[in-house]
Enzyme design. Structure first.
Site, PDB file in Angstrom:
ATOM      1  NE  ARG A 149      -4.015  -0.215   2.509  1.00  0.00           N
ATOM      2  CZ  ARG A 149      -5.263  -0.705   2.446  1.00  0.00           C
ATOM      3  NH1 ARG A 149      -5.473  -1.991   2.329  1.00  0.00           N
ATOM      4  NH2 ARG A 149      -6.295   0.102   2.497  1.00  0.00           N
ATOM      5  CE1 TYR A 152      -4.651   6.845  -3.022  1.00  0.00           C
ATOM      6  CE2 TYR A 152      -4.839   6.238  -0.708  1.00  0.00           C
ATOM      7  CZ  TYR A 152      -5.325   6.927  -1.805  1.00  0.00           C
ATOM      8  OH  TYR A 152      -6.467   7.681  -1.691  1.00  0.00           O
ATOM      9  CG  PHE A 198     -20.124  -5.651   1.348  1.00  0.00           C
ATOM     10  CD1 PHE A 198     -19.165  -6.492   0.805  1.00  0.00           C
ATOM     11  CD2 PHE A 198     -20.069  -5.391   2.722  1.00  0.00           C
ATOM     12  CE1 PHE A 198     -18.154  -7.054   1.593  1.00  0.00           C
ATOM     13  CE2 PHE A 198     -19.075  -5.949   3.520  1.00  0.00           C
ATOM     14  CZ  PHE A 198     -18.115  -6.767   2.960  1.00  0.00           C
ATOM     15  CB  THR A 217     -13.508  -0.627  12.552  1.00  0.00           C
ATOM     16  OG1 THR A 217     -12.377   0.210  12.796  1.00  0.00           O
ATOM     17  CG2 THR A 217     -13.666  -1.633  13.680  1.00  0.00           C
ATOM     18  NE  ARG A 284      -8.401   4.132   7.058  1.00  0.00           N
ATOM     19  CZ  ARG A 284      -8.286   3.543   5.870  1.00  0.00           C
ATOM     20  NH1 ARG A 284      -9.336   3.423   5.088  1.00  0.00           N
ATOM     21  NH2 ARG A 284      -7.133   3.079   5.479  1.00  0.00           N
TER      22      ARG A 284
HETATM   23  N1  UDP Z   1     -13.314  -5.521   2.170  1.00  0.00           N
HETATM   24  C1  UDP Z   1     -14.035  -6.704   2.348  1.00  0.00           C
HETATM   25  N2  UDP Z   1     -14.667  -7.220   1.260  1.00  0.00           N
HETATM   26  C2  UDP Z   1     -14.669  -6.646   0.035  1.00  0.00           C
HETATM   27  C3  UDP Z   1     -13.941  -5.434  -0.132  1.00  0.00           C
HETATM   28  C4  UDP Z   1     -13.274  -4.913   0.960  1.00  0.00           C
HETATM   29  O1  UDP Z   1     -14.091  -7.268   3.446  1.00  0.00           O
HETATM   30  O2  UDP Z   1     -15.289  -7.180  -0.883  1.00  0.00           O
HETATM   31  C5  UDP Z   1     -12.642  -4.942   3.346  1.00  0.00           C
HETATM   32  C6  UDP Z   1     -11.185  -4.560   3.131  1.00  0.00           C
HETATM   33  O3  UDP Z   1     -10.337  -5.667   3.386  1.00  0.00           O
HETATM   34  C7  UDP Z   1     -11.027  -3.442   4.152  1.00  0.00           C
HETATM   35  C8  UDP Z   1     -12.380  -2.769   4.173  1.00  0.00           C
HETATM   36  O4  UDP Z   1     -13.293  -3.731   3.640  1.00  0.00           O
HETATM   37  O5  UDP Z   1     -10.770  -3.974   5.439  1.00  0.00           O
HETATM   38  C9  UDP Z   1     -12.442  -1.499   3.357  1.00  0.00           C
HETATM   39  O6  UDP Z   1     -11.919  -1.783   2.077  1.00  0.00           O
HETATM   40  P1  UDP Z   1     -11.928  -0.729   0.898  1.00  0.00           P
HETATM   41  O7  UDP Z   1     -11.165  -1.327  -0.222  1.00  0.00           O
HETATM   42  O8  UDP Z   1     -13.300  -0.256   0.629  1.00  0.00           O
HETATM   43  O9  UDP Z   1     -11.160   0.546   1.461  1.00  0.00           O
HETATM   44  P2  UDP Z   1      -9.848   0.790   2.344  1.00  0.00           P
HETATM   45  O10 UDP Z   1     -10.365   1.456   3.552  1.00  0.00           O
HETATM   46  O11 UDP Z   1      -9.189  -0.514   2.675  1.00  0.00           O
HETATM   47  O12 UDP Z   1      -8.991   1.647   1.484  1.00  0.00           O
END
Ligand code: UDP
Length: 316
Positions: A149, A152, A198, A217, A284
Site C-alpha cells: 500500500r 499510495y 457488498f 473497522t 479506522r
Molecule cells: N473488504 C471486504 N470485502 C470486500 C472489499 C473490501 O471485506 O469485498 C474490506 C477490506 O479488506 C477493508 C475494508 O473492507 O478492510 C475497506 O476496504 P476498501 O477497499 O473499501 O477501502 P480501504 O479502507 O481498505 O482503502
C-alpha cells in the site's frame, strides 16, 4: 471561454469524488470549471450530464505530465489518483506514486503561477495501520514504507510535504484535507471497494465477501457531506492550511457492515470469508474535532440514509 467570476481546475474530475464535486460546484453560476482527467480509473460517463454546460471544459490529460493552461485559475482541487487498493497497487503502483508526487508538483506549479488556492485530497491512509484511535491530525501514523500500500500511502504523504513546502517557500495558498472512506452514487461498481462490492453482490444475489474475520473497522462518509467539506475547506481563511480530517466518525466492523447490507437488500444471502489483503488497516475512525472547529463542518447524512441512496443508484 465563458466569462464567470471564478475559474476552478479539478483534477480527477471524472472520478467518484471529482464528478460529484463538479456537479455541486456548477450549481453556483459564478463558477467555470476546467475538468481534467486521464480517465484511467475515472469514467467520462460520470460527467455526461454536465459536459454540455457552457461553464464546463473537459481536458483529457495525465497530471504526471506538466500542463500548460491559458486561463487564469482561481482555485484548484487536486483529486486525481486511483483510490481503491486493488487499483492503486500491483502493476499500477509506480504510476500511483507518480500521480501523487509529480501530479502534486505540476498542480502546485499552476497554483504558484496563478496565485491560486489549491486543495490536496490527502487520505486517512497517511495514518497507515494506526496505533492511535480515533485518528487525530497530530498523529504521525504507522505506514509500512516497503509494503504493497506504500505507493499510495507514501505518495500521499510526500504530496502533503510538497504542499506545505510550497506554502513555506512560495507562500502558495494550500489546503490539505485527509479524506476517510467515502461512498455514494458514481462510485465505480468494479473498483473493489467494500461499499460497492457488498451492494453489487447483494443486488445480484451473490454471497458477500468479507476479507479476514471482518473485525477490522471503517467509518463511512456519504459523498454529499464530503463534497460540502471540500468546498468549506477551500473557502476557509488562508491561514487554515490543514491537514484536516474529513470523514464520518460512525464506525462499523466490516462484518457488521456486511450484515447491514444483507438485511437491507436480501436477508437470504450469506457471508463468505476470504483472505485479508496485506497491510489492511485494522481500525479506522476520524477524529473530526478540527473540521468542526475551523470549518463548522460535520457529516449530516446517516449511514442508513446514505446507503438507501447508494443502493438506488446501483440498482438503476
Ligand atoms: N473488504 C471486504 N470485502 C470486500 C472489499 C473490501 O471485506 O469485498 C474490506 C477490506 O479488506 C477493508 C475494508 O473492507 O478492510 C475497506 O476496504 P476498501 O477497499 O473499501 O477501502 P480501504 O479502507 O481498505 O482503502
Amino acid at each position: 471561454m465563458l466569462k464567470t467570476k471564478k475559474t476552478i481546475l479539478i483534477t480527477g474530475a471524472t472520478g467518484f469524488i471529482g464528478s460529484n464535486l463538479s456537479r455541486r460546484l456548477l450549481e453556483n453560476k459564478d463558477n467555470y470549471l476546467i475538468c481534467v482527467d486521464n480517465n484511467s480509473s475515472g469514467n467520462i460517463s460520470n460527467l455526461k450530464d454536465v459536459l454540455d454546460n457552457p461553464r464546463v471544459e473537459f481536458i483529457e490529460h495525465d497530471i504526471v505530465k506538466p500542463f500548460k493552461i491559458n486561463e487564469k485559475i482561481d482555485e484548484i482541487y487536486n483529486l486525481a489518483c486511483p483510490a481503491s487498493p486493488v487499483f492503486y497497487q500491483g502493476q499500477n503502483a509506480i504510476q500511483t506514486t507518480k500521480t501523487c508526487v509529480y501530479g502534486a508538483i505540476n498542480m502546485l506549479e499552476i497554483a504558484r503561477d496563478n496565485n491560486a488556492k489549491i486543495l490536496q485530497s490527502s487520505t486517512s491512509e497517511v495514518y497507515g495501520n494506526p496505533l492511535e484511535h480515533p485518528q487525530n491530525e497530530k498523529y504521525f501514523g504507522n505506514v509500512n514504507s516497503c509494503g504493497v500500500r506504500a505507493c499510495y500511502d507514501e505518495g500521499k504523504r510526500c504530496a502533503e510535504s510538497l504542499f506545505f513546502d510550497y506554502n513555506r517557500i512560495y507562500n502558495t495558498k494550500v489546503k490539505v484535507v485527509r479524506i476517510f472512506n467515502t461512498y455514494g452514487p458514481f462510485m465505480d461498481k468494479n473498483d473493489g471497494r467494500v461499499v460497492s462490492n457488498f451492494i453489487c453482490q447483494a443486488l445480484s444475489g451473490s454471497d458477500i465477501t468479507v476479507y479476514g474475520d471482518g473485525s477490522q473497522t471503517r467509518s463511512f462518509c456519504y459523498i454529499d457531506d464530503l463534497v460540502e467539506g471540500l468546498i468549506k475547506a477551500m473557502q476557509s481563511d488562508d491561514n487554515i492550511k490543514g491537514p484536516i480530517n474529513l470523514g464520518n466518525p460512525d464506525e462499523y466492523t466490516i462484518k457488521d457492515f456486511a450484515e447491514i447490507i444483507i438485511k437491507k437488500i436480501n436477508p437470504n444471502l450469506k457471508i463468505i470469508y476470504k483472505t485479508l489483503p496485506l497491510d489492511d488497516p485494522i481500525k479506522r475512525k476520524p477524529d473530526i474535532t478540527l473540521a468542526r472547529d475551523v470549518l463548522c463542518w460535520e457529516p449530516k447524512v446517516s449511514l442508513f440514509e446514505g446507503l438507501d441512496r447508494t443502493i438506488e443508484y446501483f440498482a438503476n
